[in-house]
Design a protein around this motif. Structure first.
Motif, PDB file in Angstrom:
ATOM      1  N   LEU A 159       0.842  -1.208   0.000  1.00  0.00           N
ATOM      2  CA  LEU A 159       0.000   0.000   0.000  1.00  0.00           C
ATOM      3  C   LEU A 159       0.874   1.254   0.000  1.00  0.00           C
ATOM      4  O   LEU A 159       0.604   2.217  -0.719  1.00  0.00           O
ATOM      5  N   ALA A 160       1.924   1.216   0.795  1.00  0.00           N
ATOM      6  CA  ALA A 160       2.847   2.355   0.846  1.00  0.00           C
ATOM      7  C   ALA A 160       3.475   2.583  -0.524  1.00  0.00           C
ATOM      8  O   ALA A 160       3.551   3.719  -1.018  1.00  0.00           O
ATOM      9  N   ALA A 161       3.923   1.499  -1.159  1.00  0.00           N
ATOM     10  CA  ALA A 161       4.518   1.609  -2.487  1.00  0.00           C
ATOM     11  C   ALA A 161       3.496   2.182  -3.477  1.00  0.00           C
ATOM     12  O   ALA A 161       3.826   3.007  -4.330  1.00  0.00           O
ATOM     13  N   HIS A 162       2.264   1.753  -3.330  1.00  0.00           N
ATOM     14  CA  HIS A 162       1.188   2.248  -4.202  1.00  0.00           C
ATOM     15  C   HIS A 162       1.007   3.758  -4.035  1.00  0.00           C
ATOM     16  O   HIS A 162       0.824   4.485  -5.017  1.00  0.00           O
ATOM     17  N   TYR A 163       1.037   4.235  -2.800  1.00  0.00           N
ATOM     18  CA  TYR A 163       0.923   5.679  -2.559  1.00  0.00           C
ATOM     19  C   TYR A 163       2.048   6.424  -3.269  1.00  0.00           C
ATOM     20  O   TYR A 163       1.835   7.444  -3.912  1.00  0.00           O
ATOM     21  N   LEU A 164       3.260   5.907  -3.149  1.00  0.00           N
ATOM     22  CA  LEU A 164       4.393   6.559  -3.816  1.00  0.00           C
ATOM     23  C   LEU A 164       4.228   6.543  -5.323  1.00  0.00           C
ATOM     24  O   LEU A 164       4.496   7.524  -6.019  1.00  0.00           O
ATOM     25  N   PHE A 165       3.811   5.405  -5.823  1.00  0.00           N
ATOM     26  CA  PHE A 165       3.686   5.206  -7.266  1.00  0.00           C
ATOM     27  C   PHE A 165       2.627   6.139  -7.860  1.00  0.00           C
ATOM     28  O   PHE A 165       2.870   6.829  -8.853  1.00  0.00           O
ATOM     29  N   GLU A 166       1.465   6.167  -7.232  1.00  0.00           N
ATOM     30  CA  GLU A 166       0.392   7.021  -7.741  1.00  0.00           C
ATOM     31  C   GLU A 166       0.765   8.494  -7.612  1.00  0.00           C
ATOM     32  O   GLU A 166       0.483   9.305  -8.501  1.00  0.00           O
ATOM     33  N   ASP A 167       1.389   8.826  -6.498  1.00  0.00           N
ATOM     34  CA  ASP A 167       1.807  10.216  -6.297  1.00  0.00           C
ATOM     35  C   ASP A 167       2.790  10.638  -7.381  1.00  0.00           C
ATOM     36  O   ASP A 167       2.714  11.740  -7.919  1.00  0.00           O
ATOM     37  N   LEU A 168       3.693   9.734  -7.704  1.00  0.00           N
ATOM     38  CA  LEU A 168       4.676  10.023  -8.748  1.00  0.00           C
ATOM     39  C   LEU A 168       3.997  10.298 -10.097  1.00  0.00           C
ATOM     40  O   LEU A 168       4.303  11.278 -10.781  1.00  0.00           O
ATOM     41  N   PHE A 169       3.076   9.428 -10.485  1.00  0.00           N
ATOM     42  CA  PHE A 169       2.405   9.602 -11.775  1.00  0.00           C
ATOM     43  C   PHE A 169       1.509  10.830 -11.787  1.00  0.00           C
ATOM     44  O   PHE A 169       1.334  11.477 -12.821  1.00  0.00           O
ATOM     45  N   TRP A 170       0.952  11.127 -10.642  1.00  0.00           N
ATOM     46  CA  TRP A 170       0.132  12.324 -10.544  1.00  0.00           C
ATOM     47  C   TRP A 170       1.004  13.569 -10.715  1.00  0.00           C
ATOM     48  O   TRP A 170       0.658  14.499 -11.453  1.00  0.00           O
ATOM     49  N   ARG A 171       2.175  13.575 -10.074  1.00  0.00           N
ATOM     50  CA  ARG A 171       3.088  14.716 -10.245  1.00  0.00           C
ATOM     51  C   ARG A 171       3.549  14.821 -11.688  1.00  0.00           C
ATOM     52  O   ARG A 171       3.662  15.899 -12.256  1.00  0.00           O
ATOM     53  N   HIS A 172       3.807  13.659 -12.284  1.00  0.00           N
ATOM     54  CA  HIS A 172       4.258  13.619 -13.673  1.00  0.00           C
ATOM     55  C   HIS A 172       3.204  14.205 -14.616  1.00  0.00           C
ATOM     56  O   HIS A 172       3.524  14.868 -15.609  1.00  0.00           O
ATOM     57  N   ALA A 173       1.939  13.954 -14.297  1.00  0.00           N
ATOM     58  CA  ALA A 173       0.856  14.484 -15.139  1.00  0.00           C
ATOM     59  C   ALA A 173       0.786  16.008 -15.039  1.00  0.00           C
ATOM     60  O   ALA A 173       0.426  16.684 -15.996  1.00  0.00           O
ATOM     61  N   ARG A 174       1.128  16.529 -13.881  1.00  0.00           N
ATOM     62  CA  ARG A 174       1.067  17.984 -13.689  1.00  0.00           C
ATOM     63  C   ARG A 174       2.290  18.670 -14.294  1.00  0.00           C
ATOM     64  O   ARG A 174       2.190  19.730 -14.895  1.00  0.00           O
ATOM     65  N   GLU A 175       3.448  18.066 -14.078  1.00  0.00           N
ATOM     66  CA  GLU A 175       4.690  18.625 -14.607  1.00  0.00           C
ATOM     67  C   GLU A 175       5.620  17.475 -14.942  1.00  0.00           C
ATOM     68  O   GLU A 175       6.009  16.717 -14.064  1.00  0.00           O
ATOM     69  N   GLU A 176       5.954  17.363 -16.209  1.00  0.00           N
ATOM     70  CA  GLU A 176       6.669  16.186 -16.691  1.00  0.00           C
ATOM     71  C   GLU A 176       7.955  15.894 -15.921  1.00  0.00           C
ATOM     72  O   GLU A 176       8.764  16.776 -15.683  1.00  0.00           O
TER      73      GLU A 176
END
Length: 322
Positions: free
Chosen positions: A295-312
């Motif tokens: 679950l922790a890894a999932h939080y990091l992973f989703e957060d990363l992709f979300w940041r990537h969507a906002r700013e490459e």
DNA sequence: CATCAGGGCCCTG
DNA sequence: CAGGGCCCTGAT
């Protein structure tokens, strides 16, 4: 030509607090599937349930202290109360709405890297919008290929076996039933350019059709036996079983194998290096996050992709092969 | 034009 | 337990 779902029923769901609507209903790292759609605070998908094709809309409501989801169930005709109850129970299970994530959120909020992600996503669920069968179909087209080709194969399957459904001003595909693929035969699947996956998809469909794989029965198994049971399914190996255990069955600790693609990403996230051995990453995750490690890894992973969507994020861009 | 790897898995030796 | 083969497609 789409099936029009004109009837609707509104039901209020009350997920356990803390709850994060958008983190639960949009997974930035997942590849797009034309049976669902998300906008901030709103989510739509089709649901094949109890022999019927339904439309689901969920919108955010309530308050931070008392989160609510307004659920609208669209159907071709008026649904009996018992079916609606079943839909509510199924959505609650798929999206893990009853989960109490306070121990995770409170316990790990102080973690160096993870803490920031928890701050942004506290209450995000691990969830699957799919049934077990549907998840398997997607998992098979994802194996050993690029996202672009996976999307092509899935589109071919929807065009051939799926149903177009219109509700709430949207048009989405509904998944086919396993019987449709089982009945079509492996050869037909090969004509759809599914290659060697045709055999796997056909065998999986047959297994569900025959009842030798049954989602309800697997849900009822003790967690320790689920992995073994899922690995018996033809086409399911170590990579797919991890995804299944985590996303479909919500094992928060199912972080014991690391495919190369994710290895590269977690190398960056945890060690700021290009390529750290998988064993080292898994050991570090277990050490830091214990029973919450996936679950922790999932939080990091989703957060990363979300940041990537906002700013490459350039290094991530290079890893996402289209 | 040929070769190869891609968000694996099965099967064989 | 290591390694070849597998449908296709796009990159090199």
């Amino acid at each position: 030509m789409a099936i029009n779902l004109t009837h609707s029923e509104i039901i209020t769901l009350r997920p356990a607090q803390p709850f994060h609507f958008d983190g639960t209903f949009r997974k930035s790292s997942h590849f797009p599937v034309p049976f669902r759609h998300h906008e901030p605070g709103k989510y739509w998908q089709t649901l094949t349930w109890d022999g019927e094709v339904l439309g689901i809309r969920m919108t955010t409501g309530g308050t931070g202290e008392n989160p609510e989801i307004e659920l609208t169930v669209y159907s071709g005709h008026r649904l009996p109360e018992s079916v609606l109850d079943g839909v509510v129970a199924e959505l609650t299970a798929r999206f893990d709405l009853d989960a109490d994530l306070r121990p995770f959120v409170d316990g790990l909020a102080g973690e160096p890297v993870l803490g920031a992600a928890i701050g942004r996503w506290a209450g995000m669920r691990v969830s699957s919008s799919y049934s077990l069968y549907e998840f398997l179909a997607v998992a098979v087209v994802l194996q050993n290929t690029t996202v672009r080709r996976s999307a092509q194969m899935l589109a071919a399957l929807f065009e051939e076996f799926g149903t177009r459904v219109a509700f709430d001003g949207r048009e989405l595909f509904a998944f086919w039933r396993p019987g449709a693929v089982a009945g079509a035969g492996e050869q037909r699947l090969r004509e759809l350019k599914l290659g060697y996956r045709a055999k796997t998809l056909h065998r999986i469909a047959e297994a569900f059709e025959a009842g030798t794989v049954d989602e309800t029965a697997i849900r009822a198994l003790p967690p320790s036996e689920r992995r073994r049971r899922l690995l018996q399914i033809y086409g399911v190996g170590p990579a797919s079983v991890s995804y299944l255990l985590f996303e479909v069955f919500h094992h928060y600790d199912a972080f014991d194998t690391l495919p190369p693609w994710e290895q590269k990403i977690y190398s960056r996230l945890l060690f700021d290096e290009e390529r750290v051995p998988a064993e080292k990453i898994l050991a570090e995750a277990a050490h830091r996050w214990g029973e919450w490690r996936m679950l922790a890894a999932h939080y990091l992973f989703e957060d990363l992709f979300w940041r990537h969507a906002r700013e490459e994020i350039p290094w991530l861009r290079a890893l996402i092969r289209l």
